[in-house]
Enzyme design. Sequence first.
Site, PDB file in Angstrom:
ATOM      1  N   SER A   1      52.920  -5.213  21.868  1.00 23.65           N
ATOM      2  CA  SER A   1      52.945  -5.181  20.328  1.00 23.65           C
ATOM      3  C   SER A   1      51.964  -5.901  19.796  1.00 23.65           C
ATOM      4  CB  SER A   1      54.333  -5.454  19.640  1.00 23.65           C
ATOM      5  OG  SER A   1      55.354  -4.863  20.320  1.00 23.65           O
TER       6      SER A   1
ATOM      7  N   HIS B   1      55.195  -6.089  13.900  1.00 20.66           N
ATOM      8  CA  HIS B   1      56.399  -6.015  13.412  1.00 20.66           C
ATOM      9  C   HIS B   1      57.124  -7.378  13.537  1.00 20.66           C
ATOM     10  CE1 HIS B   1      58.042  -6.831  17.613  1.00 20.66           C
ATOM     11  NE2 HIS B   1      57.306  -6.020  18.224  1.00 20.66           N
TER      12      HIS B   1
ATOM     13  N   ASP C   1      44.946   7.101  29.000  1.00 23.04           N
ATOM     14  CA  ASP C   1      44.155   6.296  29.920  1.00 23.04           C
ATOM     15  C   ASP C   1      45.000   6.271  31.285  1.00 23.04           C
ATOM     16  OD1 ASP C   1      42.683   4.576  31.762  1.00 23.04           O
ATOM     17  OD2 ASP C   1      41.516   4.150  30.014  1.00 23.04           O
TER      18      ASP C   1
END
Length: 408
Positions: free
Chosen positions: A370, A227, A355
């Site tokens: 990210s 992003h 997980d």
Amino acid sequence: MRLKRKIIKTAAALLSAAFVGLYGTAGYYSSRLPSVINAEQTDEIKIAGFSELKCTCSRGDAIPALGRGIAAEQVTFSLFGVIPVKNVEIHRAEAPVYAVGGIPFGIKLLMEGVMVTGLGDVECESGTVVCPAEKAGIRRGDIIRLADGETLTSNDQLQGLISSSGGKTVELSVERDGDVFSALLQPVLSRRSGGWKGGMWVRDSIAGIGTMTFFDKESGSFVGLGHPICDSDTGGIVPVHSGEAVPVEITDVKRGARGIPGELRGSFSAGDSFGSLSRNKTSGIYGSLSAEAAAELSEECEEYKMAFRQEIEVGPAEVITTISGERPEKYAAEVVSVDYSSAGTSKNMVIRITDERLIEAVGGIVQGMSGSPIIQNGKLIGAVTHVFVADPAQGYGIFAETMYDEMG
């Protein structure tokens, strides 16, 4: 006889409703399909999430070759092979193979010009209060490129020009939403400081932590985040003049919880560098590794073939990320949904961390993750981009294909 007519009318109504329903369903699928699909030469064209859609190719509707080894054709997707849904253009090309990261890195960016992060009133010697920047038509989020014809590279430079103006008008070249215009700034003498002021706050640099998604071993080109880097005050995408990617060690984690996003915290390695940063795009931050960094990382990172978007399916996956130190690990996850038609966005799919190790350690997805690569069926399908504040175990992911398209 009357009963027979009634049965015929009822059957016709039911058949009509069925057709309306089918064509309405076809419209839904049409909106969910992209107009263009990339695929390898030998691949059967199908959408992993829509097994009910069948693809037929019409060689008579061939499209001219696109160059750079890319061939194209026209196909039609049909619902159950009967009701046409959408014509789609297929670009045939070999999927690239990349070294996959999951490695945290520090981001140091110098902006292209300076960004206006706020406006403020100045009290003049007469006691009146004015905002010179606002009067000049400047808004929060604007990028100031030039001042009196001089290219701006720092806050201090602009402040120096205003302070030494002696009250004379300063001509600014301003960019807003892609448009460039001139603004005439009339500095005023501050009653408090005794200096000339422009009535605005600006920023020339930004720093943070992200995760490297993948890189090309031969060229050293890499991409991370998935992003854009946006200014924290204005929300605008930061224009990059130059930048540096540096090694970072994760030293602490603020655990995420419902309503409170978590965060990776780390320290930049002094004097070391991975390479340069050159572009800040909606699909991530792009740069080039130094020869030394490329060689070192190539020994540590696994290579994966990239999956095209139509190969991604709802189901098990893995996320490669680093939550302590400098070494990434694989964690179990799942793809919850896929928006095959999404373009120009970093929210192409929804993922969930399954997980327990990662959930226990950080709560799921946290800021700083990210760019963490997502692997499914032995292929690189995308990267983590956002966390759901209401549920830290879930977040958005971007297609690796979307990031690849901007590698250039």
